[in-house]
Design a protein around this motif. Structure first.
Motif, PDB file in Angstrom:
ATOM      1  N   ARG A  40       0.852  -1.189   0.000  1.00  0.00           N
ATOM      2  CA  ARG A  40       0.000   0.000   0.000  1.00  0.00           C
ATOM      3  C   ARG A  40       0.883   1.231   0.000  1.00  0.00           C
ATOM      4  NH1 ARG A  40      -4.890   1.684   4.237  1.00  0.00           N
ATOM      5  NH2 ARG A  40      -5.687   3.389   2.940  1.00  0.00           N
ATOM      6  N   ALA A  41       0.652   2.117  -0.959  1.00  0.00           N
ATOM      7  CA  ALA A  41       1.435   3.347  -1.049  1.00  0.00           C
ATOM      8  C   ALA A  41       0.653   4.370  -1.858  1.00  0.00           C
ATOM      9  CB  ALA A  41       2.801   3.089  -1.694  1.00  0.00           C
ATOM     10  N   ASP A  42       0.931   5.629  -1.585  1.00  0.00           N
ATOM     11  CA  ASP A  42       0.303   6.756  -2.274  1.00  0.00           C
ATOM     12  C   ASP A  42       1.198   7.169  -3.435  1.00  0.00           C
ATOM     13  OD1 ASP A  42      -0.909   9.092  -3.068  1.00  0.00           O
ATOM     14  OD2 ASP A  42      -0.935   9.999  -1.068  1.00  0.00           O
ATOM     15  N   LEU A  43       0.659   7.204  -4.642  1.00  0.00           N
ATOM     16  CA  LEU A  43       1.466   7.581  -5.811  1.00  0.00           C
ATOM     17  C   LEU A  43       1.935   9.025  -5.741  1.00  0.00           C
ATOM     18  CD1 LEU A  43      -0.362   5.806  -8.791  1.00  0.00           C
ATOM     19  CD2 LEU A  43       1.401   4.932  -7.239  1.00  0.00           C
ATOM     20  N   GLU A  44       1.314   9.851  -4.913  1.00  0.00           N
ATOM     21  CA  GLU A  44       1.752  11.241  -4.766  1.00  0.00           C
ATOM     22  C   GLU A  44       3.095  11.339  -4.039  1.00  0.00           C
ATOM     23  OE1 GLU A  44       0.429  13.737  -6.152  1.00  0.00           O
ATOM     24  OE2 GLU A  44      -1.745  13.515  -6.281  1.00  0.00           O
ATOM     25  N   SER A  45       3.419  10.337  -3.246  1.00  0.00           N
ATOM     26  CA  SER A  45       4.659  10.392  -2.456  1.00  0.00           C
ATOM     27  C   SER A  45       5.389   9.056  -2.516  1.00  0.00           C
ATOM     28  CB  SER A  45       4.329  10.748  -0.997  1.00  0.00           C
ATOM     29  OG  SER A  45       3.376   9.848  -0.459  1.00  0.00           O
ATOM     30  N   LEU A  46       5.374   8.433  -3.665  1.00  0.00           N
ATOM     31  CA  LEU A  46       5.908   7.089  -3.822  1.00  0.00           C
ATOM     32  C   LEU A  46       7.433   7.068  -3.749  1.00  0.00           C
ATOM     33  CD1 LEU A  46       5.159   4.131  -4.532  1.00  0.00           C
ATOM     34  CD2 LEU A  46       5.440   4.756  -6.936  1.00  0.00           C
ATOM     35  N   SER A  47       7.948   6.070  -3.058  1.00  0.00           N
ATOM     36  CA  SER A  47       9.383   5.829  -3.005  1.00  0.00           C
ATOM     37  C   SER A  47       9.666   4.476  -3.630  1.00  0.00           C
ATOM     38  CB  SER A  47       9.871   5.858  -1.555  1.00  0.00           C
ATOM     39  OG  SER A  47      11.252   5.556  -1.481  1.00  0.00           O
ATOM     40  N   GLN A 104       0.718  15.420  -8.465  1.00  0.00           N
ATOM     41  CA  GLN A 104       2.152  15.648  -8.659  1.00  0.00           C
ATOM     42  C   GLN A 104       2.701  14.622  -9.662  1.00  0.00           C
ATOM     43  OE1 GLN A 104       3.516  18.341  -7.403  1.00  0.00           O
ATOM     44  NE2 GLN A 104       1.619  18.841  -6.326  1.00  0.00           N
ATOM     45  N   LEU A 105       2.186  14.674 -10.876  1.00  0.00           N
ATOM     46  CA  LEU A 105       2.571  13.669 -11.863  1.00  0.00           C
ATOM     47  C   LEU A 105       4.039  13.794 -12.257  1.00  0.00           C
ATOM     48  CD1 LEU A 105       1.645  11.313 -13.638  1.00  0.00           C
ATOM     49  CD2 LEU A 105       1.037  12.981 -15.399  1.00  0.00           C
ATOM     50  N   ALA A 106       4.552  15.005 -12.362  1.00  0.00           N
ATOM     51  CA  ALA A 106       5.962  15.179 -12.737  1.00  0.00           C
ATOM     52  C   ALA A 106       6.874  14.499 -11.713  1.00  0.00           C
ATOM     53  CB  ALA A 106       6.295  16.662 -12.846  1.00  0.00           C
ATOM     54  N   THR A 107       6.561  14.638 -10.440  1.00  0.00           N
ATOM     55  CA  THR A 107       7.356  13.983  -9.399  1.00  0.00           C
ATOM     56  C   THR A 107       7.278  12.466  -9.538  1.00  0.00           C
ATOM     57  OG1 THR A 107       6.991  15.828  -7.880  1.00  0.00           O
ATOM     58  CG2 THR A 107       7.654  13.725  -6.906  1.00  0.00           C
ATOM     59  N   LEU A 108       6.071  11.954  -9.779  1.00  0.00           N
ATOM     60  CA  LEU A 108       5.906  10.512  -9.931  1.00  0.00           C
ATOM     61  C   LEU A 108       6.683   9.994 -11.128  1.00  0.00           C
ATOM     62  CD1 LEU A 108       4.601   7.791  -9.257  1.00  0.00           C
ATOM     63  CD2 LEU A 108       2.615   8.503 -10.621  1.00  0.00           C
TER      64      LEU A 108
END
Length: 242
Positions: free
Chosen positions: A94-101, A121-125
């Protein structure tokens, strides 16, 4: 943080009744076109972002992938995926794509189906995905088409003769769109095609293929209800390489 509408009980119940939820990849008419963008998964390390019930993860294992990981923000989705996938080759997180590591150069293929239009925050992803792919690795994803997502009041207009048209407005006004699909207040992020493509390029990707998906004649013959998908593009399918 991603809205995580899929953990809403009403939304999840409605989603579970969709054809693609019941029949998996075979119930998604765009799947043959998406599959054509993918490399042969045999021996590859595969990641599915927004994995849902895990249909693609199971397919990748069946095709001989070396290891498969499925990530989703919804615990309800992951519970269903785990119950349907008793296979040690698949791991779930489980993880949030907005703050994915993600670990660097850990995957050969990263795939996503109809999830990226929820990400603000698609550019970050995309930069995270680029780092997580091995050199030459592939990113293949589908996303709602900007023409489908842009209107303030999406929906077909039907004239007196029964002809359908799709009202397009606010196309250049990027940002959130709130719709009532399966539940009220579903938030998506509209971007123009140009912004989407340039964000991929700026993230280091080489664009290999962009498909404004529509049904084939064979699909129309088998499923006449798909005819309205010829009136406007609902999805973009994109293949890119690190």
């Amino acid at each position: 943080m991603t809205q995580n509408i899929y953990d809403d009980p009403a939304f999840f119940e409605g989603y579970s009744r969709l054809n693609r939820s019941i029949h998996g990849l075979d119930g998604a008419p765009e799947w043959p076109a998406l599959r054509a963008l993918l490399p042969d998964p045999r021996g590859l390390r595969v990641l599915d972002l927004g994995c849902g019930y895990g249909w693609f993860c199971r397919w990748a294992v069946e095709q001989g992938a070396a290891a498969v990981e499925g990530i989703d923000v919804s615990e309800r989705m992951l519970e269903r995926a785990r119950a349907m996938s008793p296979n040690a080759l698949v791991s779930w997180r489980r993880a949030d794509l907005e703050s994915l590591s993600l670990p660097e150069a850990a995957f050969d293929v990263i795939y996503s189906s109809l999830a990226f239009h929820y990400v603000e925050q698609l550019a970050t992803l995309l930069r995270t995905i680029h780092r997580a792919l091995a050199p030459g690795g592939k990113l293949v994803f589908s996303i709602e088409h900007p023409i489908y997502m842009a209107p303030r009041a999406p929906g077909f207009l039907v004239d007196e003769a029964g002809h359908k048209s799709w009202p397009l407005d606010s196309y250049q006004k990027e940002g959130p769109r709130v719709t009532n699909w399966l539940a009220e207040g579903v938030v998506k992020q509209h971007r123009t095609i140009g912004t989407l493509v340039n964000t991929l390029i700026d993230s280091g990707f080489t664009l290999e293929r962009l498909i404004e998906w529509g049904p084939t004649q064979a699909q129309l013959d088998a499923m006449p209800d798909l005819a309205e998908e010829c009136e406007r593009p609902m999805m973009l399918l994109i293949g890119a390489q690190r």
